[in-house]
Design a protein around this motif. Structure first.
Motif, PDB file in Angstrom:
ATOM      1  N   TRP A 243       0.782  -1.235   0.000  1.00  0.00           N
ATOM      2  CA  TRP A 243       0.000   0.000   0.000  1.00  0.00           C
ATOM      3  C   TRP A 243       0.817   1.290   0.000  1.00  0.00           C
ATOM      4  O   TRP A 243       0.457   2.236  -0.702  1.00  0.00           O
ATOM      5  CB  TRP A 243      -0.946   0.012   1.208  1.00  0.00           C
ATOM      6  N   VAL A 244       1.882   1.353   0.771  1.00  0.00           N
ATOM      7  CA  VAL A 244       2.651   2.607   0.836  1.00  0.00           C
ATOM      8  C   VAL A 244       3.498   2.789  -0.425  1.00  0.00           C
ATOM      9  O   VAL A 244       3.401   3.805  -1.118  1.00  0.00           O
ATOM     10  CB  VAL A 244       3.537   2.654   2.094  1.00  0.00           C
ATOM     11  N   GLY A 245       4.322   1.776  -0.729  1.00  0.00           N
ATOM     12  CA  GLY A 245       5.191   1.854  -1.892  1.00  0.00           C
ATOM     13  C   GLY A 245       4.468   2.111  -3.201  1.00  0.00           C
ATOM     14  O   GLY A 245       4.880   2.974  -3.987  1.00  0.00           O
ATOM     15  N   PRO A 246       3.351   1.406  -3.476  1.00  0.00           N
ATOM     16  CA  PRO A 246       2.623   1.620  -4.725  1.00  0.00           C
ATOM     17  C   PRO A 246       1.789   2.905  -4.768  1.00  0.00           C
ATOM     18  O   PRO A 246       1.097   3.152  -5.757  1.00  0.00           O
ATOM     19  CB  PRO A 246       1.704   0.388  -4.819  1.00  0.00           C
ATOM     20  N   GLY A 247       1.816   3.697  -3.697  1.00  0.00           N
ATOM     21  CA  GLY A 247       1.165   5.003  -3.738  1.00  0.00           C
ATOM     22  C   GLY A 247      -0.264   5.083  -3.253  1.00  0.00           C
ATOM     23  O   GLY A 247      -0.920   6.119  -3.394  1.00  0.00           O
ATOM     24  N   TRP A 248      -0.768   4.009  -2.637  1.00  0.00           N
ATOM     25  CA  TRP A 248      -2.156   4.032  -2.179  1.00  0.00           C
ATOM     26  C   TRP A 248      -2.382   5.027  -1.041  1.00  0.00           C
ATOM     27  O   TRP A 248      -3.400   5.721  -0.998  1.00  0.00           O
ATOM     28  CB  TRP A 248      -2.582   2.633  -1.728  1.00  0.00           C
ATOM     29  N   PHE A 249      -1.455   5.100  -0.104  1.00  0.00           N
ATOM     30  CA  PHE A 249      -1.612   6.047   0.993  1.00  0.00           C
ATOM     31  C   PHE A 249      -1.641   7.473   0.455  1.00  0.00           C
ATOM     32  O   PHE A 249      -2.479   8.286   0.849  1.00  0.00           O
ATOM     33  CB  PHE A 249      -0.484   5.879   2.021  1.00  0.00           C
ATOM     34  N   GLN A 250      -0.731   7.780  -0.437  1.00  0.00           N
ATOM     35  CA  GLN A 250      -0.671   9.121  -1.016  1.00  0.00           C
ATOM     36  C   GLN A 250      -1.962   9.441  -1.768  1.00  0.00           C
ATOM     37  O   GLN A 250      -2.518  10.540  -1.638  1.00  0.00           O
ATOM     38  CB  GLN A 250       0.525   9.229  -1.966  1.00  0.00           C
ATOM     39  N   THR A 251      -2.443   8.483  -2.561  1.00  0.00           N
ATOM     40  CA  THR A 251      -3.655   8.703  -3.359  1.00  0.00           C
ATOM     41  C   THR A 251      -4.888   8.894  -2.481  1.00  0.00           C
ATOM     42  O   THR A 251      -5.653   9.848  -2.662  1.00  0.00           O
ATOM     43  CB  THR A 251      -3.875   7.512  -4.310  1.00  0.00           C
ATOM     44  N   LEU A 252      -5.084   8.000  -1.525  1.00  0.00           N
ATOM     45  CA  LEU A 252      -6.299   8.035  -0.720  1.00  0.00           C
ATOM     46  C   LEU A 252      -6.279   9.172   0.297  1.00  0.00           C
ATOM     47  O   LEU A 252      -7.284   9.872   0.488  1.00  0.00           O
ATOM     48  CB  LEU A 252      -6.508   6.691  -0.026  1.00  0.00           C
ATOM     49  N   ALA A 253      -5.146   9.378   0.968  1.00  0.00           N
ATOM     50  CA  ALA A 253      -5.056  10.493   1.911  1.00  0.00           C
ATOM     51  C   ALA A 253      -5.191  11.815   1.174  1.00  0.00           C
ATOM     52  O   ALA A 253      -5.831  12.761   1.663  1.00  0.00           O
ATOM     53  CB  ALA A 253      -3.737  10.442   2.675  1.00  0.00           C
ATOM     54  N   GLY A 254      -4.620  11.883  -0.032  1.00  0.00           N
ATOM     55  CA  GLY A 254      -4.733  13.089  -0.844  1.00  0.00           C
ATOM     56  C   GLY A 254      -6.151  13.371  -1.287  1.00  0.00           C
ATOM     57  O   GLY A 254      -6.506  14.517  -1.577  1.00  0.00           O
TER      58      GLY A 254
END
Length: 248
Positions: free
Chosen positions: A36-47
């Protein structure tokens, strides 16, 4: 990373962002960072304005390692997810699971339906019901003394992945032999939540995604073009489809 006691098992988790909660549940031999973190899910969803929470499943990542198969059924791991929501004081969350995490999410939705608002089953189609073979070969590969002893290509891939992530291979071997709890067609038909099934067109592990959707009372299908089981995880089409499904 934070951690909490889940019925006697220490479970690590990470969260970012503010807003409506989304719980992310990773796949076998992975962890929250890789899935989740490496593939950008945290950035996408938190954003996008969500409170994003992901746990390391028992036996994985920074969570406690256990060596008794009784600790690893997917239904038991779904209890960790529910207790994490309890720990954080979250009454209800959208749940996104990938591969083994999708199976765990299904049990969470069946056992604690009031805690789930929407569901995303990533990387797992009709094989949620039909089952996925090869558990014994994967366990044997994980327990082999050296990688050179592993001949089966699929099992070898899991061994390589486990070495790359510096995972506890004995904990993973125990997990793979116990975590694929059967889910019947009747079980799937009983899931009342809106559910998105997202599967790569080259995914030979998941089984047909549309066939699972056909069993779900409120199912939708997302085809992740030209992606296999590993490469679909971080695909931009997958992220966009989830955001659209959740109502962003």
């Amino acid at each position: 990373m934070q951690s909490f006691d889940s019925d006697g098992v220490e479970i690590a988790f990470h969260e970012e962002g503010e807003g409506k909660p989304i719980l992310l549940i990773h796949g076998f031999a992975s962890n929250h960072q890789i899935n989740w973190v490496g593939p950008g899910w945290f950035q996408t969803l938190a954003g996008a304005g969500y409170r994003v929470i992901a746990l390391d499943n028992r036996g994985h990542g920074q969570s406690e390692k256990l060596y008794d198969p009784a600790f690893y059924p997917s239904r038991v791991m779904a209890g960790d997810a529910r207790r994490l929501l309890d720990h954080l004081g979250i009454e209800q969350a959208a749940v996104v699971g990938y591969s083994m995490g999708a199976r765990i999410s299904a049990f969470l939705s069946m056992d604690a339906p009031d805690r789930v608002s929407k569901l995303v089953f990533g990387g797992l189609g009709i094989n949620m019901v039909r089952g996925i073979g090869g558990s014994e070969k994967i366990a044997q590969a994980l327990r082999s003394e050296t990688l050179s002893e592993v001949e089966d290509p699929g099992a070898r891939a899991f061994r390589v992945f486990a070495e790359q992530t510096k995972s506890d291979r004995e904990a993973l071997a125990t997990c793979i032999l116990a975590s694929r709890d059967p889910i019947t067609e009747a079980d799937v038909r009983s899931i009342s939540h809106s559910a998105l099934v997202a599967v790569g067109t080259k995914d030979v592990v998941s089984g047909d995604g549309q066939a699972l959707v056909d069993l779900l009372p409120k199912g939708q299908f997302l085809d992740i073009t030209n992606r296999d089981h590993m490469t679909a995880v971080g695909d931009k089409t997958f992220k966009a489809g989830v955001l659209d499904f959740l109502g962003v």
